[in-house]
Write a protein that holds these residues in place. Structure first.
Motif, short mmCIF file in Angstrom:
data_model
loop_
_atom_site.label_atom_id
_atom_site.label_comp_id
_atom_site.label_asym_id
_atom_site.label_seq_id
_atom_site.Cartn_x
_atom_site.Cartn_y
_atom_site.Cartn_z
N PHE A 1 0.97 -1.03 -0.01
CA PHE A 1 -0.22 0.33 -0.35
C PHE A 1 0.81 1.44 0.45
O PHE A 1 0.58 1.74 -0.20
N GLU A 2 2.08 1.22 0.86
CA GLU A 2 2.51 2.31 1.14
C GLU A 2 3.71 2.93 -0.82
O GLU A 2 3.75 3.70 -1.31
N GLU A 3 4.20 1.23 -1.43
CA GLU A 3 4.85 1.79 -2.75
C GLU A 3 3.33 2.28 -3.11
O GLU A 3 3.91 3.27 -4.33
N ALA A 4 2.49 1.42 -3.76
CA ALA A 4 1.20 2.07 -4.70
C ALA A 4 0.53 3.62 -3.73
O ALA A 4 0.61 4.62 -5.09
N ALA A 5 0.72 4.09 -2.73
CA ALA A 5 0.54 5.58 -2.89
C ALA A 5 1.50 6.37 -3.33
O ALA A 5 1.08 7.62 -3.90
N SER A 6 2.73 5.83 -3.35
CA SER A 6 3.42 6.68 -3.78
C SER A 6 3.63 7.18 -4.79
O SER A 6 4.43 8.27 -5.24
N LEU A 7 2.45 6.90 -5.75
CA LEU A 7 2.92 6.16 -7.33
C LEU A 7 2.19 7.86 -7.82
O LEU A 7 2.90 8.28 -8.88
N PRO A 8 0.69 7.40 -7.70
CA PRO A 8 0.02 8.01 -8.91
C PRO A 8 0.28 9.59 -8.87
O PRO A 8 0.01 9.93 -10.27
N LEU A 9 0.04 11.01 -7.92
CA LEU A 9 0.13 11.74 -8.70
C LEU A 9 1.63 12.39 -9.98
O LEU A 9 1.87 12.86 -10.93
N ALA A 10 3.01 12.02 -8.66
CA ALA A 10 3.94 11.72 -9.49
C ALA A 10 4.11 11.27 -11.12
O ALA A 10 4.74 11.93 -12.22
N VAL A 11 3.50 9.91 -11.28
CA VAL A 11 3.91 9.17 -12.64
C VAL A 11 2.60 9.72 -13.37
O VAL A 11 3.15 9.50 -14.10
N GLN A 12 2.05 10.06 -12.72
CA GLN A 12 0.86 11.05 -13.86
C GLN A 12 1.40 12.22 -14.22
O GLN A 12 1.71 12.67 -15.65
N THR A 13 2.35 12.99 -13.10
CA THR A 13 3.06 14.53 -13.13
C THR A 13 4.47 13.84 -14.99
O THR A 13 4.53 14.94 -16.13
N ALA A 14 4.74 12.73 -14.30
CA ALA A 14 5.92 11.92 -15.75
C ALA A 14 5.44 12.05 -16.71
O ALA A 14 6.02 12.75 -17.82
N ILE A 15 4.80 11.37 -17.09
CA ILE A 15 4.16 11.16 -18.18
C ILE A 15 3.04 11.93 -19.33
O ILE A 15 3.59 12.47 -20.05
#
Length: 327
Positions: A124-138
């Protein structure tokens, strides 16, 4: 009522307080999610400090979360009670105000279009770290019109977005040569992410870099200086506002669960790895300390919050409200 971090006025991190907050009820297109982990982003600090986006007080900060679905609206078709999900719950491009109830709460509501099922191979911790940052990166790659085989220079390779830009460039977009900057203590870390070459900005100035790149991707707002490494007419992407060089193109993000779902094979295969700052995960009671660290600008990867004060009795309350069994 539930426990949530909130603030009733703009200001420094000290305006945050932990207190009771009304329990949300999902609308027809929403899910009710028990939050298991959340991540902090610079936008959370900026929203607290000044009125960037319309929002009501008291406001609960937080965009990124991962958790378990405990109830759903009548129009929801992609998810069921018990599903493990993750996503960015604040759609900055939607009309009207942002959600008053952000991710730093025991329970949140979110539209089904904004989330995806949590990859099975990560926490859960790893998953929570991803959304906004990966959406910004893409979004930055889309803004640049990046093509397979191009070279890329990434400013800020150790940050929450930069760590993902490096991995996406290598494994998703097919960059032929990936170069990233960071500070001396983080050079090896950035190499391990997949950068072909790492520039220690404390030892090397931009003007001393002879190679020129097809795309300059600046994650820290330094393009007024970094622009010199870009080829003539090469796109310069800046994810900070306003861009500090006239050639730079500002890139924001598209908030979508579909983006996260497309990345599932790369996450589950280990090609795209979540990066949590080693000072964390922080406990729910230590949110102010987590914000203090985030605002130093020294985080390596993402600042994550875990150990939410969830109780089974609270979960049962929600399930009873939805006329479901608690057993």
């Amino acid at each position: 009522m539930q426990k949530a971090w909130n603030y009733e006025e703009y200001g420094p991190k000290e305006v945050l307080k932990l207190g009771d907050f009304p329990l949300p009820t999902p609308q027809h297109d929403q899910l009710l999610v028990q939050v298991r982990a959340a991540a902090l982003n610079p936008i959370d600090s900026k929203r607290r400090q000044r009125p960037l986006f319309p929002s009501d007080f008291p406001a609960v900060p937080g965009c990124d979360m991962a958790g378990i679905v405990v109830a759903k609206g009548t129009s929801v078709t992609k998810f069921n009670t018990g599903d493990e999900v993750y996503g960015n719950i604040q759609d900055f491009n939607a009309e009207g105000k942002l959600k008053q109830l952000g991710a730093l709460a025991e329970f949140i509501v979110v539209e089904e279009s904004l989330i995806a099922k949590k990859p099975k191979t990560i926490s859960f911790e790893e998953a929570a770290s991803l959304p906004l940052a990966v959406q910004t990166a893409i979004e930055g790659f889309k803004t640049a019109g990046f093509k397979t085989g191009q070279t890329i220079f990434i400013v800020g390779g150790a940050g929450g977005v930069g760590t993902l830009v490096i991995q996406l460039a290598k494994h998703f977009y097919g960059a032929s040569h990936v170069v990233a900057t960071t500070s001396t203590p983080k050079v090896e870390f950035v190499k391990e992410l997949g950068a072909d070459k790492v520039i220690d900005y404390r030892k090397t100035k931009y003007k001393d870099i002879e190679e020129k790149f097809d795309v300059l991707y600046d994650t820290i707002g330094d393009c007024k200086n970094s622009f010199v490494v870009a080829k003539d007419n090469a796109p310069i992407v800046d994810i900070t506002w306003p861009p500090s060089h006239p050639r730079a193109i500002y890139s924001s993000l598209t908030v979508s669960g579909e983006i996260l779902e497309k990345l599932r094979p790369f996450i589950e295969s280990g090609k795209l790895k979540a990066q949590i700052d080693p000072t964390g995960p922080y406990k729910f009671k230590d949110v102010i300390e987590a914000f203090r660290y985030l605002e130093t600008g020294r985080a390596r990867g993402k600042v994550v919050i875990s150990a939410f004060p969830y109780t089974e009795s609270t979960r049962c309350h929600f399930i009873r409200e939805q006329e479901e069994s608690c057993s």
